[in-house]
Design a protein around this motif. Structure first.
Motif, PDB file in Angstrom:
ATOM      1  N   CYS B  12       1.278  -1.514  -0.192  1.00 53.12           N
ATOM      2  CA  CYS B  12       0.319  -0.091  -0.204  1.00 53.12           C
ATOM      3  C   CYS B  12       1.193   1.657  -0.325  1.00 53.12           C
ATOM      4  O   CYS B  12       1.788   0.826   0.586  1.00 53.12           O
ATOM      5  CB  CYS B  12      -0.748   0.261   1.183  1.00 53.12           C
ATOM      6  SG  CYS B  12      -0.317   1.044   2.079  1.00 53.12           S
ATOM      7  N   TRP B  14       0.843   4.392   1.418  1.00 49.41           N
ATOM      8  CA  TRP B  14       1.216   4.990   2.578  1.00 49.41           C
ATOM      9  C   TRP B  14       1.835   4.611   3.577  1.00 49.41           C
ATOM     10  O   TRP B  14       1.873   5.729   4.587  1.00 49.41           O
ATOM     11  CB  TRP B  14      -0.346   5.631   2.907  1.00 49.41           C
ATOM     12  CG  TRP B  14      -0.996   6.395   2.205  1.00 49.41           C
ATOM     13  CD1 TRP B  14      -2.101   5.334   1.804  1.00 49.41           C
ATOM     14  CD2 TRP B  14      -1.196   7.646   1.529  1.00 49.41           C
ATOM     15  NE1 TRP B  14      -2.815   5.936   0.613  1.00 49.41           N
ATOM     16  CE2 TRP B  14      -2.489   7.252   0.580  1.00 49.41           C
ATOM     17  CE3 TRP B  14      -0.293   8.608   2.087  1.00 49.41           C
ATOM     18  CZ2 TRP B  14      -2.057   8.601  -0.148  1.00 49.41           C
ATOM     19  CZ3 TRP B  14      -0.998   9.605   1.206  1.00 49.41           C
ATOM     20  CH2 TRP B  14      -1.121   9.996   0.588  1.00 49.41           C
ATOM     21  N   MET B  40      -3.353   1.487  -4.348  1.00 49.40           N
ATOM     22  CA  MET B  40      -3.835   2.718  -2.507  1.00 49.40           C
ATOM     23  C   MET B  40      -3.596   2.213  -1.304  1.00 49.40           C
ATOM     24  O   MET B  40      -3.000   2.797  -0.405  1.00 49.40           O
ATOM     25  CB  MET B  40      -4.456   3.857  -3.587  1.00 49.40           C
ATOM     26  CG  MET B  40      -4.197   4.835  -4.541  1.00 49.40           C
ATOM     27  SD  MET B  40      -2.642   5.587  -4.780  1.00 49.40           S
ATOM     28  CE  MET B  40      -3.306   6.962  -3.480  1.00 49.40           C
ATOM     29  N   CYS B  41      -4.058   1.337  -1.489  1.00 50.24           N
ATOM     30  CA  CYS B  41      -4.309   1.109  -0.438  1.00 50.24           C
ATOM     31  C   CYS B  41      -4.131  -0.625  -0.379  1.00 50.24           C
ATOM     32  O   CYS B  41      -4.311  -1.478  -1.427  1.00 50.24           O
ATOM     33  CB  CYS B  41      -5.933   1.187  -0.041  1.00 50.24           C
ATOM     34  SG  CYS B  41      -6.292   0.472   1.859  1.00 50.24           S
ATOM     35  N   SER B  42      -3.996  -1.447   1.185  1.00 52.89           N
ATOM     36  CA  SER B  42      -4.328  -3.042   0.159  1.00 52.89           C
ATOM     37  C   SER B  42      -5.387  -3.898   0.545  1.00 52.89           C
ATOM     38  O   SER B  42      -5.765  -4.492  -0.010  1.00 52.89           O
ATOM     39  CB  SER B  42      -3.468  -4.001   1.962  1.00 52.89           C
ATOM     40  OG  SER B  42      -4.884  -3.548   3.032  1.00 52.89           O
ATOM     41  N   GLY B  65       0.365  -4.418   4.121  1.00 51.18           N
ATOM     42  CA  GLY B  65      -0.563  -3.031   4.655  1.00 51.18           C
ATOM     43  C   GLY B  65      -0.613  -2.398   5.735  1.00 51.18           C
ATOM     44  O   GLY B  65       0.727  -2.842   6.647  1.00 51.18           O
ATOM     45  N   CYS B  66      -0.919  -1.126   5.967  1.00 51.21           N
ATOM     46  CA  CYS B  66      -0.544  -0.526   7.382  1.00 51.21           C
ATOM     47  C   CYS B  66      -1.020  -1.722   8.380  1.00 51.21           C
ATOM     48  O   CYS B  66      -1.969  -1.918   8.558  1.00 51.21           O
ATOM     49  CB  CYS B  66      -1.320   0.845   7.424  1.00 51.21           C
ATOM     50  SG  CYS B  66      -1.705   1.991   5.272  1.00 51.21           S
ATOM     51  N   CYS B  71      -4.353   2.680   8.688  1.00 50.19           N
ATOM     52  CA  CYS B  71      -4.967   2.282   7.276  1.00 50.19           C
ATOM     53  C   CYS B  71      -6.118   4.095   7.360  1.00 50.19           C
ATOM     54  O   CYS B  71      -6.268   4.504   7.234  1.00 50.19           O
ATOM     55  CB  CYS B  71      -6.193   1.086   6.562  1.00 50.19           C
ATOM     56  SG  CYS B  71      -7.317   2.146   5.231  1.00 50.19           S
ATOM     57  N   HIS B  72      -5.400   4.777   5.828  1.00 48.46           N
ATOM     58  CA  HIS B  72      -4.924   5.666   5.321  1.00 48.46           C
ATOM     59  C   HIS B  72      -6.006   5.824   5.294  1.00 48.46           C
ATOM     60  O   HIS B  72      -7.260   6.177   5.081  1.00 48.46           O
ATOM     61  CB  HIS B  72      -4.095   5.949   4.093  1.00 48.46           C
ATOM     62  CG  HIS B  72      -4.427   7.550   3.819  1.00 48.46           C
ATOM     63  ND1 HIS B  72      -3.099   8.193   4.145  1.00 48.46           N
ATOM     64  CD2 HIS B  72      -5.146   8.001   2.688  1.00 48.46           C
ATOM     65  CE1 HIS B  72      -3.841   9.688   3.968  1.00 48.46           C
ATOM     66  NE2 HIS B  72      -4.111   9.287   2.525  1.00 48.46           N
ATOM     67  N   TYR B  73      -7.250   5.022   4.898  1.00 46.85           N
ATOM     68  CA  TYR B  73      -8.298   4.982   4.351  1.00 46.85           C
ATOM     69  C   TYR B  73      -9.605   3.966   5.398  1.00 46.85           C
ATOM     70  O   TYR B  73     -10.954   4.447   5.183  1.00 46.85           O
ATOM     71  CB  TYR B  73      -8.810   4.431   2.531  1.00 46.85           C
ATOM     72  CG  TYR B  73      -8.593   4.867   1.631  1.00 46.85           C
ATOM     73  CD1 TYR B  73      -8.676   6.039   1.542  1.00 46.85           C
ATOM     74  CD2 TYR B  73      -7.047   4.450   1.507  1.00 46.85           C
ATOM     75  CE1 TYR B  73      -7.929   6.361   0.322  1.00 46.85           C
ATOM     76  CE2 TYR B  73      -5.881   4.660   1.060  1.00 46.85           C
ATOM     77  CZ  TYR B  73      -6.086   5.822   0.097  1.00 46.85           C
ATOM     78  OH  TYR B  73      -5.609   6.594  -0.982  1.00 46.85           O
ATOM     79  N   ASN B  77      -7.878  -1.579   5.621  1.00 47.26           N
ATOM     80  CA  ASN B  77      -7.006  -3.148   5.924  1.00 47.26           C
ATOM     81  C   ASN B  77      -7.541  -3.832   6.851  1.00 47.26           C
ATOM     82  O   ASN B  77      -7.687  -5.190   6.646  1.00 47.26           O
ATOM     83  CB  ASN B  77      -5.983  -3.067   7.078  1.00 47.26           C
ATOM     84  CG  ASN B  77      -5.674  -1.838   7.524  1.00 47.26           C
ATOM     85  OD1 ASN B  77      -6.946  -1.574   8.195  1.00 47.26           O
ATOM     86  ND2 ASN B  77      -4.312  -1.178   8.044  1.00 47.26           N
TER      87      ASN B  77
HETATM   88  S1  FES Z   1      -3.464   2.687   3.297  1.00 49.41           S
HETATM   89 FE1  FES Z   1      -2.015   1.041   4.447  1.00 49.41          FE
HETATM   90  S2  FES Z   1      -3.512  -0.820   4.465  1.00 49.41           S
HETATM   91 FE2  FES Z   1      -5.036   0.944   3.954  1.00 49.41          FE
END
Ligand code: FES
Ligand code: SF4
Ligand code: SF4
Lengths: 321, 146
Positions: B12, B14, B40-42, B65-66, B71-73, B77
């Motif tokens: 991901c 971020w 952009m994200c996991s 992922g984060c 998670c940025h969103y 995750n």
């Molecule tokens: S932005 Fe990293 S897991 Fe969603």
């Protein structure tokens, strides 16, 4: 003007697609009036040699049902491709392997071993024999087609012009396709899916959907479902989100979850992958152990998610170990 | 020639990709076997991407992922934490060893963890050997869309 020529063929299939064609009822007479039917093994006595003797591209439309499971299926697929201007993969088996494609869960050897040796109803002498593609008899030699290790969709073997999904395609949709072709309107772009829509089965379903959060899945016989609520909301694995619409969400009207027979909707290549995403978004758990125990309740994901589309899925078959 | 595992890493943007970047700028040595694809994200990693990676010849796939809660969103995750174990079951159903598919959380400051995971995964896949699928021989082109 001579009537356009129509051919129909069944490869590895159950015959349901043929019945579905007849289920257009008296309109079949319109089909017979509009087309010169030149090949239809289930209904009319034409031989392969009759078709082989025709010029290439002399059949205007061929509706080909069934998957490609043996050397004969493949041979006729190549023949019909050569003889037909427009070749249509008709029904789930031709489109994506269908029910016969579930054989890709196992191996030819395992199937033969069961069928010709181990099944309780098989009586064997000397440990049983397998069919031989070639055998010598006093009267001469006998050759039968060779069964393949892996079941294929029609388009994995020959070039296909259009696709008509369904197990079987619904009669009104079949008639719609035939009517369209008879109308003389310009044909759609090659590769188009006919007799279906570009949405999912859920879009056609009349059941009421709510915000889903599930901790428990059920098999249909385990609970009494509410006839008006989304089956998935009630914990029944329904393939609606991963299935193309076109049938009118028929099964859900009979209190049965969608089994996915219309195949994946546009922009989805793999019904199993789609179901993994769809179900993962509604499972109500964040703890890994709880997640595993909820996943344990989803019985036979391979057979459920890929009931019709295994042979045309991204990985196509289970790897023999 | 000795077997060199081909591993696809979905990272991901971020956290984990930044973590991988940190490993790079800090000059931490790690195995070159993971080909990174930034998402952009996991939660953007469609299960079909992973099956596709195996179809096209990956010996292993690692999703990073984060950490949960970061998670940025917000929620991405949490989808991933359910998706991956589910997908691991599916992959196993296809006859692929589920150890070939892994999920890990790597923050932007965990360059060392990134390098460690890459090395670990590479050695694990090396010991499992190349992934051989019959689909590898069948496709000249990716699966048709319709
Ligand atoms: S932005 Fe990293 S897991 Fe969603
Ligand atoms: S999941 Fe099934 S029951 Fe629910 S809306 Fe979709 S098709 Fe209808
Ligand atoms: S509801 Fe699903 S399984 Fe039933 S006919 Fe429609 S597409 Fe096929």
């Amino acid at each position: 003007m001579a009537k356009p020529k129509l051919g129909l063929y069944w490869a590895a299939s159950c015959g349901g697609c043929e019945i579905a064609v007849l289920d257009i009822h008296e309109k079949i007479l319109d089909v017979a009036a509009a087309f010169d039917i030149v090949f239809w093994p289930v209904a009319l006595d034409f031989k392969y040699s009759d078709v082989r003797a025709m010029e290439d591209k002399s059949i205007d439309l061929c509706l080909f049902n069934g998957s490609i499971r043996n050397s004969e299926n493949a041979e006729i697929a190549h023949m019909m491709r050569a003889k037909s201007k427009v070749l249509v993969a008709f029904g789930s088996c031709a489109l994506e392997g269908g029910i016969p494609g579930l054989a890709n869960l196992t191996t030819k050897d395992a199937i033969w071993n069961y069928v010709y040796k181990e099944s309780p109803s098989t009586v064997t002498k000397n440990g049983g024999t397998y069919p031989q593609t070639h055998s010598m008899m006093p009267e001469g030699s006998i050759d039968i087609p060779e069964m393949w290790e892996t079941v294929k969709s029609l388009d994995q073997v020959v070039d296909v012009d259009y696709y008509v999904p369904g197990c079987p395609p619904q009669p009104e949709q079949i008639w719609g396709v035939i009517e369209y072709i008879l109308s003389g309107k310009p044909l759609p772009a090659k590769g188009a899916v006919l007799g279906a829509t570009d949405k999912t089965c859920c879009d056609e379903c009349l059941r009421e959907r709510k915000e889903k959060k599930l901790k428990k899945f059920f098999r249909p016989f385990e609970i009494q479902t509410d006839p008006n609520e989304c089956l998935l909301d009630q914990g029944i694995v329904c393939m609606g989100p991963a299935t193309r619409s076109g049938c009118g969400a028929l099964c859900t009207k009979a209190n049965v979850p969608c089994r996915g027979c219309y195949g994946p909707p546009p922009n989805v290549t793999d019904q199993g992958a789609k179901m993994v995403s769809a179900l993962s978004s509604i499972i109500d758990a964040q703890d890994p152990q709880e997640i595993e125990s909820i996943l344990d309740q989803i019985v036979d994901p391979m057979g459920t998610f890929y009931r019709f589309s295994l042979a045309h899925s991204i990985l196509r078959r289970v790897e023999k170990s | 020639m000795a077997f060199e595992p081909k591993i696809i890493g979905f990272l991901c943007n971020w956290c984990s990709y930044t973590g991988a970047d940190l490993a790079g700028v800090s000059r931490i040595k790690s195995a070159p076997n993971v080909r990174i694809i930034r998402t952009m994200c996991s939660g953007r990693v469609d299960p079909a991407f992973i099956l596709k990676a195996f179809q096209l010849g990956a010996d292993g796939v690692i999703v990073m992922g984060c950490h949960l809660g970061d998670c940025h969103y917000q929620e991405g995750n949490y989808k991933t934490i359910r998706r991956l174990p589910f997908l691991r079951r599916l992959v196993k159903g296809f006859g692929i060893d589920p150890r070939r598919l892994r999920l890990e959380w790597v923050s932007a400051s965990e360059g060392d963890k990134f390098a460690l995971l890459v090395n670990e995964m590479t050695e694990e896949i090396r010991s499992l050997g190349p992934l051989k699928l019959s689909v590898h021989h069948e496709i000249q082109q990716p699966v048709a869309h319709h």
